[in-house]
Design a protein around this motif. Sequence first.
Motif, PDB file in Angstrom:
ATOM      1  N   UNK A   1     -16.704 -16.761 -23.771  1.00  0.00           N
ATOM      2  CA  UNK A   1     -16.984 -16.913 -22.348  1.00  0.00           C
ATOM      3  C   UNK A   1     -17.726 -15.678 -21.825  1.00  0.00           C
ATOM      4  N   UNK A   2     -18.080 -15.721 -20.567  1.00  0.00           N
ATOM      5  CA  UNK A   2     -18.704 -14.561 -19.919  1.00  0.00           C
ATOM      6  C   UNK A   2     -17.653 -13.740 -19.170  1.00  0.00           C
ATOM      7  N   UNK A   3     -16.375 -13.877 -19.588  1.00  0.00           N
ATOM      8  CA  UNK A   3     -15.266 -13.193 -18.932  1.00  0.00           C
ATOM      9  C   UNK A   3     -14.528 -12.281 -19.904  1.00  0.00           C
ATOM     10  N   UNK A   4     -13.776 -11.364 -19.326  1.00  0.00           N
ATOM     11  CA  UNK A   4     -12.854 -10.513 -20.056  1.00  0.00           C
ATOM     12  C   UNK A   4     -11.561 -10.449 -19.262  1.00  0.00           C
ATOM     13  N   UNK A   5     -10.490  -9.988 -19.899  1.00  0.00           N
ATOM     14  CA  UNK A   5      -9.217  -9.878 -19.190  1.00  0.00           C
ATOM     15  C   UNK A   5      -9.331  -8.873 -18.053  1.00  0.00           C
ATOM     16  N   UNK A   6      -8.716  -9.200 -16.932  1.00  0.00           N
ATOM     17  CA  UNK A   6      -8.736  -8.322 -15.767  1.00  0.00           C
ATOM     18  C   UNK A   6      -7.430  -7.566 -15.589  1.00  0.00           C
ATOM     19  N   UNK A   7      -6.406  -7.952 -16.339  1.00  0.00           N
ATOM     20  CA  UNK A   7      -5.093  -7.330 -16.183  1.00  0.00           C
ATOM     21  C   UNK A   7      -4.279  -7.624 -17.437  1.00  0.00           C
ATOM     22  N   UNK A   8      -3.086  -7.026 -17.524  1.00  0.00           N
ATOM     23  CA  UNK A   8      -2.274  -7.144 -18.746  1.00  0.00           C
ATOM     24  C   UNK A   8      -1.089  -8.089 -18.576  1.00  0.00           C
ATOM     25  N   UNK A   9      -1.262  -9.130 -17.792  1.00  0.00           N
ATOM     26  CA  UNK A   9      -0.210 -10.120 -17.601  1.00  0.00           C
ATOM     27  C   UNK A   9      -0.846 -11.500 -17.553  1.00  0.00           C
ATOM     28  N   UNK A  10      -0.014 -12.488 -17.547  1.00  0.00           N
ATOM     29  CA  UNK A  10      -0.425 -13.867 -17.335  1.00  0.00           C
ATOM     30  C   UNK A  10       0.830 -14.652 -17.021  1.00  0.00           C
ATOM     31  N   UNK A  11       0.659 -15.895 -16.638  1.00  0.00           N
ATOM     32  CA  UNK A  11       1.852 -16.679 -16.321  1.00  0.00           C
ATOM     33  C   UNK A  11       1.646 -18.149 -16.609  1.00  0.00           C
ATOM     34  N   UNK A  12       2.778 -18.814 -16.753  1.00  0.00           N
ATOM     35  CA  UNK A  12       2.827 -20.258 -16.923  1.00  0.00           C
ATOM     36  C   UNK A  12       3.405 -20.845 -15.645  1.00  0.00           C
ATOM     37  N   UNK A  13       2.954 -22.041 -15.317  1.00  0.00           N
ATOM     38  CA  UNK A  13       3.530 -22.745 -14.172  1.00  0.00           C
ATOM     39  C   UNK A  13       3.785 -24.196 -14.569  1.00  0.00           C
ATOM     40  N   UNK A  14       4.964 -24.675 -14.224  1.00  0.00           N
ATOM     41  CA  UNK A  14       5.293 -26.090 -14.374  1.00  0.00           C
ATOM     42  C   UNK A  14       5.753 -26.600 -13.017  1.00  0.00           C
ATOM     43  N   UNK A  15       5.353 -27.811 -12.691  1.00  0.00           N
ATOM     44  CA  UNK A  15       5.805 -28.362 -11.414  1.00  0.00           C
ATOM     45  C   UNK A  15       7.047 -29.222 -11.635  1.00  0.00           C
ATOM     46  N   UNK A  16       7.430 -29.955 -10.613  1.00  0.00           N
ATOM     47  CA  UNK A  16       8.670 -30.730 -10.677  1.00  0.00           C
ATOM     48  C   UNK A  16       8.614 -31.879 -11.676  1.00  0.00           C
ATOM     49  N   UNK A  17       7.437 -32.162 -12.238  1.00  0.00           N
ATOM     50  CA  UNK A  17       7.347 -33.228 -13.244  1.00  0.00           C
ATOM     51  C   UNK A  17       7.799 -32.760 -14.628  1.00  0.00           C
ATOM     52  N   UNK A  18       8.114 -31.483 -14.787  1.00  0.00           N
ATOM     53  CA  UNK A  18       8.577 -30.963 -16.083  1.00  0.00           C
ATOM     54  C   UNK A  18       9.832 -31.718 -16.497  1.00  0.00           C
ATOM     55  N   UNK A  19       9.840 -32.250 -17.719  1.00  0.00           N
ATOM     56  CA  UNK A  19      10.901 -33.154 -18.158  1.00  0.00           C
ATOM     57  C   UNK A  19      11.970 -32.496 -19.012  1.00  0.00           C
ATOM     58  N   UNK A  20      11.841 -31.202 -19.269  1.00  0.00           N
ATOM     59  CA  UNK A  20      12.839 -30.506 -20.069  1.00  0.00           C
ATOM     60  C   UNK A  20      12.285 -30.039 -21.394  1.00  0.00           C
ATOM     61  N   UNK A  21      13.024 -29.176 -22.077  1.00  0.00           N
ATOM     62  CA  UNK A  21      12.506 -28.533 -23.286  1.00  0.00           C
ATOM     63  C   UNK A  21      12.299 -29.457 -24.469  1.00  0.00           C
ATOM     64  N   UNK A  22      12.864 -30.641 -24.456  1.00  0.00           N
ATOM     65  CA  UNK A  22      12.721 -31.543 -25.597  1.00  0.00           C
ATOM     66  C   UNK A  22      11.643 -32.603 -25.407  1.00  0.00           C
ATOM     67  N   UNK A  23      11.074 -32.688 -24.217  1.00  0.00           N
ATOM     68  CA  UNK A  23      10.048 -33.698 -23.943  1.00  0.00           C
ATOM     69  C   UNK A  23       8.756 -33.363 -24.682  1.00  0.00           C
ATOM     70  N   UNK A  24       8.049 -34.377 -25.081  1.00  0.00           N
ATOM     71  CA  UNK A  24       6.798 -34.172 -25.814  1.00  0.00           C
ATOM     72  C   UNK A  24       5.565 -34.340 -24.932  1.00  0.00           C
ATOM     73  N   UNK A  25       5.757 -34.572 -23.636  1.00  0.00           N
ATOM     74  CA  UNK A  25       4.621 -34.769 -22.743  1.00  0.00           C
ATOM     75  C   UNK A  25       4.703 -33.922 -21.477  1.00  0.00           C
ATOM     76  N   UNK A  26       5.286 -32.731 -21.597  1.00  0.00           N
ATOM     77  CA  UNK A  26       5.307 -31.806 -20.466  1.00  0.00           C
ATOM     78  C   UNK A  26       3.913 -31.276 -20.188  1.00  0.00           C
ATOM     79  N   UNK A  27       3.656 -30.964 -18.930  1.00  0.00           N
ATOM     80  CA  UNK A  27       2.395 -30.344 -18.536  1.00  0.00           C
ATOM     81  C   UNK A  27       2.708 -28.925 -18.084  1.00  0.00           C
TER      82      UNK A  27
END
Length: 152
Positions: A116-142
Motif C-alpha cells: 500500500x501507500x501507507x505505513x503504521x502511524x502508531x504502535x496499537x490496533x484494535x478489534x471491534x465486534x458488534x452485537x451480532x457476535x455469536x460467541x467464541x465457537x461460532x464459525x461466522x462471526x464478523x
Amino acid sequence: MAGVSVSTTLEDTKTNSTIPKLMNDFFENRVSELAGIMCGKGGFGMFIDPPNYNPTTDEFQWIAGGVEVNSHGELPEDFVRKTIPAHTYAVITYTGHVAGLGEAYNHFYQTWLPNSSYELADSFGFEYTDESFKGPNATDNVVELYFPVKKK
C-alpha cells in the motif's frame, strides 16, 4: 474504552488461547462490574506493542473485551482505561471462527501494508465486534480489525 489487560506473546496466545480466554472471561463474568457503559453488546480488544516490537519473541499488551465507557466513571481496581486516538485507520473485516483472526493480521502486515501507500502511524490496533457476535465457537462471526496508518 475499558477492560482487563494481560501481557502475552503471539506464541503464548496461539498455544494457550490467552487472548480468547481473557475475552470470554471478560464478557461472561466481568463486564457487569463496569458502570457507564455507552455501547450495546459489542466490544473491543486492543493490542499495544512495545517499541521495535518483534512479533516472534516480544510481549505485547492486550486489553480484553474493552467496552466504550464514559470518561468519568470509576473502574474496578484491575481494569484499565484507554482512549482510542483519532487516526486514519485501515480496516479489515474478518468473517469466521475467532481462531482464524491471526490469518487476517498476517494478511494486513505481510500483504496489504507492504503493497500500500501507507505505513503504521502508531504502535496499537484494535478489534471491534458488534452485537451480532455469536460467541467464541461460532464459525461466522464478523470482526473488524483497525490499524492506524498514515501516508508514506
